[in-house]
Design an enzyme around this catalytic site. Sequence first.
Site, PDB file in Angstrom:
ATOM      1  N   GLY A 115       0.783  -1.243   0.000  1.00  0.00           N
ATOM      2  CA  GLY A 115       0.000   0.000   0.000  1.00  0.00           C
ATOM      3  C   GLY A 115       0.806   1.280   0.000  1.00  0.00           C
ATOM      4  N   ASN A 157       1.732   2.963  -2.660  1.00  0.00           N
ATOM      5  CA  ASN A 157       1.089   3.864  -3.634  1.00  0.00           C
ATOM      6  C   ASN A 157      -0.207   4.427  -3.053  1.00  0.00           C
ATOM      7  OD1 ASN A 157       2.343   4.100  -6.505  1.00  0.00           O
ATOM      8  ND2 ASN A 157       2.761   2.007  -5.827  1.00  0.00           N
ATOM      9  N   LYS A 159     -17.024 -15.373  -7.763  1.00  0.00           N
ATOM     10  CA  LYS A 159     -16.338 -14.097  -8.027  1.00  0.00           C
ATOM     11  C   LYS A 159     -17.361 -13.038  -8.440  1.00  0.00           C
ATOM     12  CE  LYS A 159     -12.959 -11.869 -11.018  1.00  0.00           C
ATOM     13  NZ  LYS A 159     -11.977 -11.961 -12.070  1.00  0.00           N
ATOM     14  N   MET A 213      -4.544  -7.060  -6.688  1.00  0.00           N
ATOM     15  CA  MET A 213      -3.942  -8.224  -7.351  1.00  0.00           C
ATOM     16  C   MET A 213      -4.944  -9.141  -8.055  1.00  0.00           C
ATOM     17  SD  MET A 213      -0.954  -7.379  -6.836  1.00  0.00           S
ATOM     18  CE  MET A 213       0.138  -8.722  -7.248  1.00  0.00           C
ATOM     19  N   ARG A 214      -6.118  -8.642  -8.374  1.00  0.00           N
ATOM     20  CA  ARG A 214      -7.090  -9.485  -9.074  1.00  0.00           C
ATOM     21  C   ARG A 214      -7.479  -8.880 -10.412  1.00  0.00           C
ATOM     22  NH1 ARG A 214      -8.820 -13.208  -5.448  1.00  0.00           N
ATOM     23  NH2 ARG A 214      -8.228 -12.585  -3.349  1.00  0.00           N
ATOM     24  N   ASN A 230      -5.143   1.961 -13.453  1.00  0.00           N
ATOM     25  CA  ASN A 230      -4.193   1.020 -12.853  1.00  0.00           C
ATOM     26  C   ASN A 230      -2.772   1.516 -13.093  1.00  0.00           C
ATOM     27  OD1 ASN A 230      -3.362  -1.373 -11.532  1.00  0.00           O
ATOM     28  ND2 ASN A 230      -2.926  -2.323 -13.514  1.00  0.00           N
ATOM     29  N   HIS A 280       1.262   0.053 -13.385  1.00  0.00           N
ATOM     30  CA  HIS A 280       2.030  -1.182 -13.578  1.00  0.00           C
ATOM     31  C   HIS A 280       3.522  -0.844 -13.617  1.00  0.00           C
ATOM     32  CE1 HIS A 280       2.701  -5.297 -14.733  1.00  0.00           C
ATOM     33  NE2 HIS A 280       3.533  -4.872 -15.661  1.00  0.00           N
TER      34      HIS A 280
HETATM   35  C1  GRF Z   1       3.266  -1.290  -7.521  1.00  0.00           C
HETATM   36  O1  GRF Z   1       4.539  -1.554  -8.009  1.00  0.00           O
HETATM   37  C2  GRF Z   1       2.267  -1.163  -8.637  1.00  0.00           C
HETATM   38  O2  GRF Z   1       2.826  -0.707  -9.825  1.00  0.00           O
HETATM   39  C3  GRF Z   1       1.789  -2.578  -8.815  1.00  0.00           C
HETATM   40  O3  GRF Z   1       1.743  -3.104  -7.527  1.00  0.00           O
HETATM   41  C4  GRF Z   1       2.726  -2.468  -6.721  1.00  0.00           C
HETATM   42  C5  GRF Z   1       2.057  -2.045  -5.457  1.00  0.00           C
HETATM   43  O4  GRF Z   1       2.989  -1.602  -4.500  1.00  0.00           O
HETATM   44  N1  GRF Z   1       0.519  -2.611  -9.507  1.00  0.00           N
HETATM   45  P1  GRF Z   1       2.465  -0.903  -3.187  1.00  0.00           P
HETATM   46  O5  GRF Z   1       1.510  -1.895  -2.503  1.00  0.00           O
HETATM   47  O6  GRF Z   1       1.765   0.351  -3.573  1.00  0.00           O
HETATM   48  O7  GRF Z   1       3.665  -0.644  -2.337  1.00  0.00           O
END
Ligand code: GRF
Length: 200
Positions: free
Chosen positions: A12, A14, A65, A90-91, A107, A109
């Site tokens: 978390g 981000n 789901k 993650m889904r 999103n 990435h």
């Molecule tokens: C990040 O690297 C993001 O790009 C990817 O998942 C990671 C999440 O990291 N989708 P965090 O949980 O925000 O530390």
Amino acid sequence: MKRIAIFASGNGTNLENILKHVRRRRIRAEVAFCFSDNPKAGALRRARRLGFSTIMFTPGHFPSKKLYEHELTRHIKREKVDYIILAGYMRVLGKEFIRVSRNRILNIHPAILPSFKGTHAIKDAYDYGVKVTGVTVHFADDSVDGGPVISQEAVPIQSGESLPSLEKRIHQVEYRLYPKAINLLLNGKLKIKGRRVIHK
Ligand code: GRF
């Protein structure tokens, strides 16, 4: 003000960065709630510590789901959420969920898409030996890391660099790039035309 919900399954960082931007009014939005599908997610602790409301349930709590995502959609509607910000969720989102919130889900990435899709993008790029990797922000659709690209920033891999060092530098770029893209979205500056996102 537009209302956002942030979805995160893991650490978390981000999510925390986005919440701090909201608190400092560098992102002008109301956070309706932070959602996690993982009771142990650091994201939940971070959100609570900063005083934002959280919701947690897992697909295991539901017979399918579809019903799990139906419950998510119910929260999105009840809280009048305009945009969903995925921050390490993650889904893969189901077709029905995407249909309801089409073009309203972002999103991030940690690679230059379409290279190195999936969960271990930073390590995959590192192990492949590419000289340049980076970060992509894109609209989410029902594919894995496949929606229209909003912004990308390259991160050159330095000679002899360790994986932890690269991870750290990728995350630093994420903390800059994601708030910028979120602001473009909130300010109505993004227009989707097929695969292309036009910055107005
Ligand atoms: C990040 O690297 C993001 O790009 C990817 O998942 C990671 C999440 O990291 N989708 P965090 O949980 O925000 O530390």
